[in-house]
Design an enzyme around this catalytic site. Structure first.
Site, PDB file in Angstrom:
ATOM      1  N   LYS A   1      33.997  90.685   4.177  1.00 40.95           N
ATOM      2  CA  LYS A   1      35.221  90.705   4.991  1.00 40.95           C
ATOM      3  C   LYS A   1      35.253  91.942   5.898  1.00 40.95           C
ATOM      4  O   LYS A   1      35.455  91.817   7.101  1.00 40.95           O
ATOM      5  CB  LYS A   1      36.456  90.727   4.077  1.00 40.95           C
ATOM      6  CG  LYS A   1      37.736  91.080   4.805  1.00 40.95           C
ATOM      7  CD  LYS A   1      38.952  91.077   3.915  1.00 40.95           C
ATOM      8  CE  LYS A   1      39.441  92.434   3.485  1.00 40.95           C
ATOM      9  NZ  LYS A   1      39.997  93.316   4.496  1.00 40.95           N
ATOM     10  N   ASN A   2      35.041  93.125   5.304  1.00 42.46           N
ATOM     11  CA  ASN A   2      35.235  94.332   6.103  1.00 42.46           C
ATOM     12  C   ASN A   2      34.124  94.565   7.120  1.00 42.46           C
ATOM     13  O   ASN A   2      34.216  95.470   7.936  1.00 42.46           O
ATOM     14  CB  ASN A   2      35.448  95.544   5.192  1.00 42.46           C
ATOM     15  CG  ASN A   2      36.824  95.483   4.527  1.00 42.46           C
ATOM     16  OD1 ASN A   2      37.695  94.707   4.961  1.00 42.46           O
ATOM     17  ND2 ASN A   2      37.028  96.253   3.470  1.00 42.46           N
TER      18      ASN A   2
ATOM     19  N   ARG B   1      44.899  94.280   9.652  1.00 43.67           N
ATOM     20  CA  ARG B   1      44.478  95.649   9.923  1.00 43.67           C
ATOM     21  C   ARG B   1      43.409  95.704  11.019  1.00 43.67           C
ATOM     22  O   ARG B   1      43.435  96.520  11.928  1.00 43.67           O
ATOM     23  CB  ARG B   1      43.905  96.228   8.625  1.00 43.67           C
ATOM     24  CG  ARG B   1      43.566  97.677   8.685  1.00 43.67           C
ATOM     25  CD  ARG B   1      44.807  98.485   8.511  1.00 43.67           C
ATOM     26  NE  ARG B   1      44.594  99.872   8.828  1.00 43.67           N
ATOM     27  CZ  ARG B   1      45.552 100.668   9.263  1.00 43.67           C
ATOM     28  NH1 ARG B   1      46.768 100.209   9.447  1.00 43.67           N
ATOM     29  NH2 ARG B   1      45.304 101.927   9.514  1.00 43.67           N
TER      30      ARG B   1
ATOM     31  N   CYS C   1      47.531  95.346   4.517  1.00 43.45           N
ATOM     32  CA  CYS C   1      48.253  95.509   3.256  1.00 43.45           C
ATOM     33  C   CYS C   1      48.996  96.849   3.217  1.00 43.45           C
ATOM     34  O   CYS C   1      48.476  97.865   3.696  1.00 43.45           O
ATOM     35  CB  CYS C   1      47.264  95.469   2.087  1.00 43.45           C
ATOM     36  SG  CYS C   1      46.499  93.860   1.856  1.00 43.45           S
TER      37      CYS C   1
ATOM     38  N   ARG D   1      48.536 104.710   6.202  1.00 41.51           N
ATOM     39  CA  ARG D   1      47.436 104.230   7.023  1.00 41.51           C
ATOM     40  C   ARG D   1      47.588 104.555   8.521  1.00 41.51           C
ATOM     41  O   ARG D   1      47.603 103.657   9.369  1.00 41.51           O
ATOM     42  CB  ARG D   1      47.228 102.723   6.816  1.00 41.51           C
ATOM     43  CG  ARG D   1      47.096 102.349   5.352  1.00 41.51           C
ATOM     44  CD  ARG D   1      46.813 100.893   5.145  1.00 41.51           C
ATOM     45  NE  ARG D   1      45.395 100.583   5.260  1.00 41.51           N
ATOM     46  CZ  ARG D   1      44.887  99.348   5.172  1.00 41.51           C
ATOM     47  NH1 ARG D   1      45.680  98.326   4.988  1.00 41.51           N
ATOM     48  NH2 ARG D   1      43.593  99.149   5.284  1.00 41.51           N
ATOM     49  N   PRO D   2      47.689 105.847   8.857  1.00 44.25           N
ATOM     50  CA  PRO D   2      47.793 106.197  10.276  1.00 44.25           C
ATOM     51  C   PRO D   2      46.468 105.941  11.006  1.00 44.25           C
ATOM     52  O   PRO D   2      45.440 105.723  10.363  1.00 44.25           O
ATOM     53  CB  PRO D   2      48.098 107.698  10.243  1.00 44.25           C
ATOM     54  CG  PRO D   2      47.498 108.173   8.963  1.00 44.25           C
ATOM     55  CD  PRO D   2      47.624 107.030   7.984  1.00 44.25           C
ATOM     56  N   ILE D   3      46.503 105.973  12.347  1.00 44.91           N
ATOM     57  CA  ILE D   3      45.248 105.771  13.111  1.00 44.91           C
ATOM     58  C   ILE D   3      44.981 106.982  14.021  1.00 44.91           C
ATOM     59  O   ILE D   3      44.319 106.867  15.039  1.00 44.91           O
ATOM     60  CB  ILE D   3      45.259 104.451  13.928  1.00 44.91           C
ATOM     61  CG1 ILE D   3      46.476 104.383  14.872  1.00 44.91           C
ATOM     62  CG2 ILE D   3      45.233 103.241  13.007  1.00 44.91           C
ATOM     63  CD1 ILE D   3      46.340 103.262  15.914  1.00 44.91           C
TER      64      ILE D   3
ATOM     65  N   ASP E   1      38.730  99.799  -3.000  1.00 49.62           N
ATOM     66  CA  ASP E   1      39.004  98.361  -2.976  1.00 49.62           C
ATOM     67  C   ASP E   1      38.679  97.681  -4.309  1.00 49.62           C
ATOM     68  O   ASP E   1      39.007  96.505  -4.501  1.00 49.62           O
ATOM     69  CB  ASP E   1      38.212  97.676  -1.846  1.00 49.62           C
ATOM     70  CG  ASP E   1      38.699  98.115  -0.478  1.00 49.62           C
ATOM     71  OD1 ASP E   1      39.803  98.676  -0.394  1.00 49.62           O
ATOM     72  OD2 ASP E   1      37.967  97.904   0.503  1.00 49.62           O
TER      73      ASP E   1
ATOM     74  N   ILE F   1      42.228 107.748  -2.145  1.00 49.65           N
ATOM     75  CA  ILE F   1      42.190 107.262  -0.750  1.00 49.65           C
ATOM     76  C   ILE F   1      43.574 106.821  -0.257  1.00 49.65           C
ATOM     77  O   ILE F   1      43.969 107.154   0.857  1.00 49.65           O
ATOM     78  CB  ILE F   1      41.175 106.095  -0.591  1.00 49.65           C
ATOM     79  CG1 ILE F   1      39.802 106.461  -1.200  1.00 49.65           C
ATOM     80  CG2 ILE F   1      41.039 105.675   0.875  1.00 49.65           C
ATOM     81  CD1 ILE F   1      39.029 107.535  -0.491  1.00 49.65           C
TER      82      ILE F   1
ATOM     83  N   ARG G   1      43.373  86.067   2.212  1.00 52.11           N
ATOM     84  CA  ARG G   1      42.979  86.821   3.395  1.00 52.11           C
ATOM     85  C   ARG G   1      41.577  87.420   3.209  1.00 52.11           C
ATOM     86  O   ARG G   1      40.881  87.688   4.178  1.00 52.11           O
ATOM     87  CB  ARG G   1      44.042  87.901   3.604  1.00 52.11           C
ATOM     88  CG  ARG G   1      43.569  89.269   3.883  1.00 52.11           C
ATOM     89  CD  ARG G   1      44.669  90.285   3.908  1.00 52.11           C
ATOM     90  NE  ARG G   1      45.634  89.990   4.951  1.00 52.11           N
ATOM     91  CZ  ARG G   1      46.622  90.823   5.292  1.00 52.11           C
ATOM     92  NH1 ARG G   1      46.767  91.969   4.673  1.00 52.11           N
ATOM     93  NH2 ARG G   1      47.464  90.518   6.236  1.00 52.11           N
TER      94      ARG G   1
END
Ligand code: EPU
Length: 417
Positions: free
Chosen positions: A22-23, A92, A116, A121-123, A304, A326, A398
């Site tokens: 997936k990732n 995401r 999720c 979860r900043p960017i 994960d 994390i 998902r």
């Protein structure tokens, strides 16, 4: 709303084949629009995140043909326009269109991505990277316009080896003028898979998989064929299921090297695995002892897999400590596991949990709060006495390709109702 119903306690025998990651695929699909020709990607998992990315491509007038686990993407007639709030928010990985559109058009117009709720979860690191390549960022109410007259290679040090920021900066830098060096880059196998894809198209990327990645910008990227690597998180999830219920259960089409931390921890707990080149067999379930885990960036223990591992730890004798370094909010599954009979304590900072085993889990109604948390409940349902019903299963679908079919095939009593 559909739910997953599980009758627990059934032994699992046979082979589970792991799908594409997936990732990895969620970055490869946006990356494909950097190509000036058609690209074909194989081993594409059938998960809803892929459908959501296809919808974004469709919105941008790129065409996709999906058949037998492959996707062909043609973005020759792509139109660079705003990716709407609804499309950006779906997942995401919509944020990979930031790097890809910036690389191709020097302009992106989109919203803060979804995903999720496992932390803030900043960017900021993605944006810092784009700025260092020469882009100007305008942000208002989570709406971003990122644009540059021209992109120019630069030295970019990441304060944290973020997977998303590393990939996004690579995507923009492949079309920047000159050399970009990313230091303290993420080293996850997915980064290598994306870099290989871009190099197959003619990009010049070196060092992917190490902490220093060098990218020399190119003007044109040509057609290529590329395969998604096996999903290490899916493989790890099935390995844990195998440790709890397997009898000669084989997890096939996986890369054991990508799961060294999990394998070490399962071995320490007493799980007996036969490790092959591309598969692992679990012969029988044993009595397991408590082990401590600490999530870290690759090659450390993957965050994960932390939540699914928590379910495993409820079945280990003694006290196991989990340290989540994390994300700030990745213990929501434990409150649901408690309803099923798990015993644990969470420290006030929400970063450490202590699980007391071995607990006798009982089936009940639980709701998934996120993808891997949902998987953790599903594993609990498989081992629990009686019937478990899981709500909010869209989180699970998902990210896990054909999970119901794969588990049914090896003997689980699980269905969508
Ligand atoms: N972070 C920042 N600033 C940034 C970027 C990240 O502070 O600009 C922080 C995050 O808040 C987080 C940490 O750094 O605390 C790690 O974030 P990272 O950027 O590495 O993660 P991501 O790119 O958002 C991907 C996967 C996640 C996986 C992480 C870590 C995708 C679409 N998502 O997220 O997958 O947990 O890397 O391996 O690839 C999942 O599959 O369930 C999942 C959440």
């Amino acid at each position: 709303m559909p739910k997953i119903k599980i009758e627990g306690g059934h032994q699992l025998t046979g082979t589970i084949t792991v799908s594409g990651a997936k990732n990895s695929v969620v970055a490869l699909i946006p990356a494909a629009i950097l190509c000036d020709e058609k690209v074909k990607i194989s081993n594409v998992p059938n998960i809803t995140d892929v459908n959501d990315l296809e919808n974004i491509l469709d919105h941008l007038n790129a065409t996709t043909v999906r058949k037998d686990g492959t996707i062909e993407i043609n973005s020759s007639d792509i139109i660079n326009k705003e990716i709407t709030y609804e499309l950006s928010k779906k997942l995401r990985a919509s944020y990979y269109f930031m790097g890809a559109l910036l690389g191709r058009f020097k302009k992106v117009d989109m919203y803060f991505p979804g995903g999720c709720a496992i932390g803030a979860r900043p960017i900021n690191l993605h944006l810092k990277g784009f700025e260092l390549l020469g882009a100007k960022i305008t942000e208002e109410d989570n709406h971003f316009i990122i644009e540059a007259d021209k992109l120019k290679g630069n030295n970019i040090y990441l304060d944290f080896p973020s997977v998303g920021a590393t990939i996004n900066i690579m995507l923009a830098a492949v079309k920047a003028k000159g050399k970009t060096i990313i230091d303290n880059a993420a080293q996850e196998p997915e980064i290598v898979n994306i870099a290989t894809f871009l190099n197959n198209m003619g990009a010049k990327i070196k060092g992917a998989g190490t902490s220093t990645i060098t990218i020399i910008g190119v003007k044109y990227l040509h057609s290529c064929f590329h395969e998604v690597i096996p999903d290490r998180i899916e493989a790890g999830t099935y390995l844990i299921i195998g440790a709890l219920l397997g009898k000669k259960l084989k997890i096939a089409n996986m890369i054991p090297n990508h799961l060294e931390a999990l394998i070490a921890k399962l071995t320490e707990a007493g799980v007996d695995m036969e490790i092959g080149i591309d598969n692992i067999i679990i012969n029988e379930v044993k009595d397991y002892k408590a082990v401590d885990i600490k999530t870290l960036v690759y090659p450390g223990f993957a965050t994960d897999l932390q939540q699914v591992m928590a379910t495993f730890l409820t079945q280990c004798k003694g006290k196991s400590l989990i340290e989540e370094t994390i994300y700030e909010n990745r213990f929501q599954n434990l409150l649901r596991l408690e309803k099923m009979g798990a015993e644990f304590k969470i420290a006030p900072d929400n970063r450490i949990a202590v699980i007391k085993g071995k607990a006798k889990l009982k089936g009940t109604y639980v709701d998934a709060t996120d993808l891997r948390g949902g998987a953790s409940l599903l594993v609990a349902g498989l081992i629990a006495e009686g019937e478990t019903t899981i709500d909010n299963i869209s989180y699970i679908l998902r990210g896990y390709d054909q999970i119901i079919e794969k588990l049914t095939e090896v003997g689980a009593k699980i269905e969508i109702i």
